[in-house]
Design an enzyme around this catalytic site. Structure first.
Site: not given
Ligand code: GLC
Length: 800
Positions: A407, A410, A485
């Site tokens: 995650d 980017e 998200d």
């Molecule tokens: C980001 C991710 C989400 C995750 C969060 C905490 O917002 O996109 O899926 O739960 O981080 O790790």
């Protein structure tokens, strides 16, 4: 003395007149008298690569997107010229290159129809700021042309009239039309006069695409640096364009383990261990199938990657084992930011080995993410990727984690403009040192790649499983993905549908959304409708942010729980069907979901359809995306379609109302289809499959279907240990023949097939198997229109 401090602004610059031409095997080079060189490489008969330089010198040829396994070679190549142009002919494409101005036009070699033509063609602007050229291309849109693709753009299928930017961006709670978001997939398909082609602009800088937005009949694309370097891919079938693009940028390196196609449950976050167990036990108690449980950032010690919170998870190995004994695979999140902490081994090692990204004038790239101030590994350095991959040894080999979720790659940085690294950060780029301007869009891809390498190594002989948020073209080789998200709203349910279709059309089929929405909380109705869509997405996971309440299948009352259970069960029944579709995607690049335009581009009605899609080859699904709906209108493409719920037959080519109360959704099966089904299991492997169900949908005429099976994990299938059933159906007014051609060395666990006939227009009077009449009293009937036969049959013949 007069000093001129003003930069001379030259505006758009153009190639002038071609003064020389050279051919070197598959590559043709044209040089103009102002030093522009155009290289056209014949990748395949249907794929030409166009590469331009404005200085006469090309950069080193390097791409993260193009796979070394891409098909290469052509059957025919001829180059001729006349006074105005060069003419390049392959067996599929004719390309004209104008001697004055270097503009190109592309034609179908079979019927000479114009497919794609330069308007201004290649041009550029010098950019003092960026240090290089802004490279541009403009093409004339053809009459009635429409456009599709571009990865995860949250917009309607047809891109015509819109402009887009590709710059992977952390986009919490994005909305319809937000641009750019998490992924950069600079590939689109054009469609006009029933013919389709694709353009893949393989440039990792910030790129832009304009589809008749700025100027009504012009489509253009440009980049803030790098080369004008694009592939023209000719179909004329759009499904071939997508398959060729996927071949070029890579199909998944292996099939996913079957369990990864099951249902996954996630939340930010399930902790401590007792909470995780409470969730998994509830699934088993309520008999709602589930294969994977996720640990979000709170499992770590202070958000330090590759560590565990001793307080919440005192003995991860034991827990993971106990979960595994109950059929749950544990998946953990790993982010790129490494906490600046001199006591933390991953940080220490990264420092010692000099693996973290640096700013142009020396300091480390410091940025705030969940752990606070972090440094970030330069995943564009192969040595760093190798190091990173080895960090998974303990997690995977010792603790037994089955998948890793990447995650924030980017890369996301908090509280800074642009939400990411500044442009000056330096990257290795596999030995082609550059700044973040060039590396930004592939950073997340390289992280996922390094993670994949780790899983592949340490999960062996099992198959790796990775999920990523950021991606560039080609990322599908290593990992699955989700759409980031999103929000618990009806509009986002529509967006999830569009994004999954678009990703599939962009070569990336292993995709799904956070079911129910990540931000905010759905009500039961929205959650149920979202599950209905979600079970048709290759990656099927509920995920939500902890701040907004519970989002498990049972969180919305018993009525919703039973609806959710029913649909997840359907997903598990359809696993062999989905697995077969995945196999076709991994082998041939055929997208798992097909937007209607991809299914039948010759029908103009499909060009602007958004909601309906084909799941695999034979199932037409259409989610309900509005509250309080009792059904909806939907379009039926070419063919005849059986209503999944009651076998009512509907003729394609029309829009109709379809009933669908909350416990139902519009699902249709193509006439002639043979759909394989497994029994409902609580997780993949729970049951020994002792019979394969084949749902046979009658059709007057012929149809083929396939069923691919193997050991459901591991690599034996590559050595030929798979079972492929090619099934051919031939229906007549008073008879039905099914022929089976089997290949592969895998022995399935079952001996018999349970064949259920749907829509038979006659009453079965006689059954012949492999030319022998089966006496009625010997035939194993199992309810009306259902017979049980040996899995080895070669021909089944039933007559009235
Ligand atoms: C980001 C991710 C989400 C995750 C969060 C905490 O917002 O996109 O899926 O739960 O981080 O790790």
């Amino acid at each position: 003395m007069i000093l001129n401090t003003e930069l001379e602004y030259k505006g758009n610059l153009f190639p002038s007149k071609i003064i020389s031409y050279q051919k070197n095997l598959d590559t043709l080079s044209f040089t103009t008298d102002n030093n522009v060189v155009l290289q056209i490489t014949v990748q395949r008969d249907s794929i030409l690569r166009f590469r331009y330089t404005t200085t006469g010198i090309f950069e080193k040829d390097f791409s993260y997107a193009i796979t070394k396994y891409a098909s290469k070679g052509y059957n025919f190549l001829e180059v001729t010229e006349d006074a105005e142009k060069y003419i390049i002919t392959t067996s599929k494409i004719i390309c004209h290159v104008a001697k004055l101005g270097m503009r190109t036009s592309l034609f179908d070699a079979k019927d000479n129809v114009l497919i794609c033509e330069d308007e201004l063609g290649f041009h550029w602007e010098e950019s003092y700021e960026l240090g290089g050229d802004i490279v541009k291309m403009s093409k004339s849109a053809q009459e009635g042309e429409s456009y599709y693709g571009l990865g995860d753009k949250p917009v309607d299928n047809n891109l015509k009239g819109k402009r887009f930017e590709n710059w992977v961006t952390d986009s919490y709670a994005y909305g319809k039309n937000t641009d750019p978001i998490y992924k950069a997939i600079p590939f689109y398909t054009g469609l006009h006069h029933k013919k389709s082609y694709g353009i893949f602009f393989d440039n990792t800088f910030r790129t832009f695409f304009d589809f008749c937005n700025e100027r009504r009949n012009i489509t253009s694309f440009w980049a803030q640096g790098g080369e004008m370097n694009y592939y023209f891919i000719y179909g004329p079938k759009m499904s071939d364009v997508v398959a060729y693009y996927t071949d070029l940028t890579g199909k998944p390196h292996e099939l996913p383990a079957l369990w990864t196609l099951g249902y996954h449950q996630c939340k930010w976050s399930y902790y401590p261990e007792s909470k995780v167990k409470e969730i998994t036990s509830k699934f088993r108690e309520l008999q709602i199938p589930c294969d994977a449980i996720y640990l979000d950032i709170d499992y770590m010690d202070g958000f330090r990657c590759f560590t565990w919170s001793k307080e919440y998870f005192p003995n991860p190995k034991r827990m993971v084992k106990e979960l595994a004994d109950d059929g749950f695979k544990t998946i953990v999140i790993i982010d790129p930011g490494i906490k600046i902490d001199r006591e933390y081994s991953v940080f220490q090692e990264g420092m010692e080995k000099d693996y973290f990204c640096k700013r142009a004038n020396g300091p480390y790239m410091k940025g705030k993410v969940w752990p606070g101030e972090c440094y970030f590994p330069d995943f564009t350095n192969p040595e760093v990727r190798e190091w990173w991959s080895n960090l998974f040894k303990e997690l995977v080999e010792d603790i037994g984690v089955k998948g890793v979720w990447n995650d924030m790659n980017e890369p996301a940085v908090m509280d800074v403009p642009g939400k990411s690294f500044p442009d000056d950060v330096r990257h290795d780029y596999d030995g082609n040192q550059c700044s973040h301007q060039k590396a930004h869009n592939i950073y997340g891809m390289q992280m996922a790649r390094a993670t994949y390498q780790g899983l592949k190594k340490f999960a062996y002989p099992k198959r790796p499983f990775v999920i990523t948020r950021a991606a560039y073209s080609g990322t599908q080789r290593y990992t699955s993905s989700w759409t980031g998200d999103n929000v618990a709203s009806w509009e986002h349910l529509t967006i999830a549908n569009l994004q999954a279709q678009r990703m599939c059309l962009s070569g990336f089929s292993f995709i799904g959304s956070d079911i129910g929405g990540f931000a905010e909380q759905p009500n039961g109705e929205l959650y149920a409708r979202w599950i209905q869509l979600g079970i048709f997405h290759p990656f099927c996971r509920t995920h939500s942010s902890g701040d907004h309440g519970d989002q498990e299948p049972w969180a919305f009352g018993s009525n919703i729980t039973s609806i959710v259970k029913k649909f997840i069960e359907l997903r598990y029944q359809l696993l062999p069907y989905l697995y077969t579709a995945f196999w076709r995607y991994a082998m041939e690049g055929v997208p798992i979901l097909k937007s209607l335009v991809l299914y039948d581009q010759s029908d103009a009605h499909t060009h602007y359809r958004n909601d309906e899609f084909i799941f695999g080859e034979k199932i037409l699904a259409c989610p309900i995306t509005e509250p309080n709906a009792k059904g909806r209108r939907m379009y039926f493409p070419f063919g005849d379609w059986y209503n999944y719920w009651d076998d009512e037959l509907i003729e394609g080519g029309q829009e109709l109302w379809v009933d669908a109360d909350l416990d139902s959704m519009p699902i249709f099966v193509a006439a002639g289809a043979i759909i394989p089904k497994y029994p409902i299991q609580q997780y993949v492997g729970e049951k020994n499959i002792d019979e394969l169900v084949l749902d046979v949908y009658f059709k007057l005429g012929e149809e083929t279907s396939q069923v691919f099976e193997d050991a459901q994990d591991g690599y034996d299938y590559i050595k030929g240990r798979y079972s492929l059933r090619n099934l051919k159906l031939l229906g007549k007014e008073t008879s039905l023949i099914i022929q089976q051609f089997k290949s592969g060395k895998y022995t399935t666990s079952y001996e018999t097939l349970k064949i259920k006939f749907h829509g038979l227009p006659f009453k079965i009077n006689k059954i012949q198997i492999d030319n022998e009449v089966v006496l009625f009293k010997d035939a194993k009937f199992s309810g009306e229109n259902t017979i049980v036969i040996s899995k080895e049959f070669t021909e089944l013949h039933i007559t009235a």
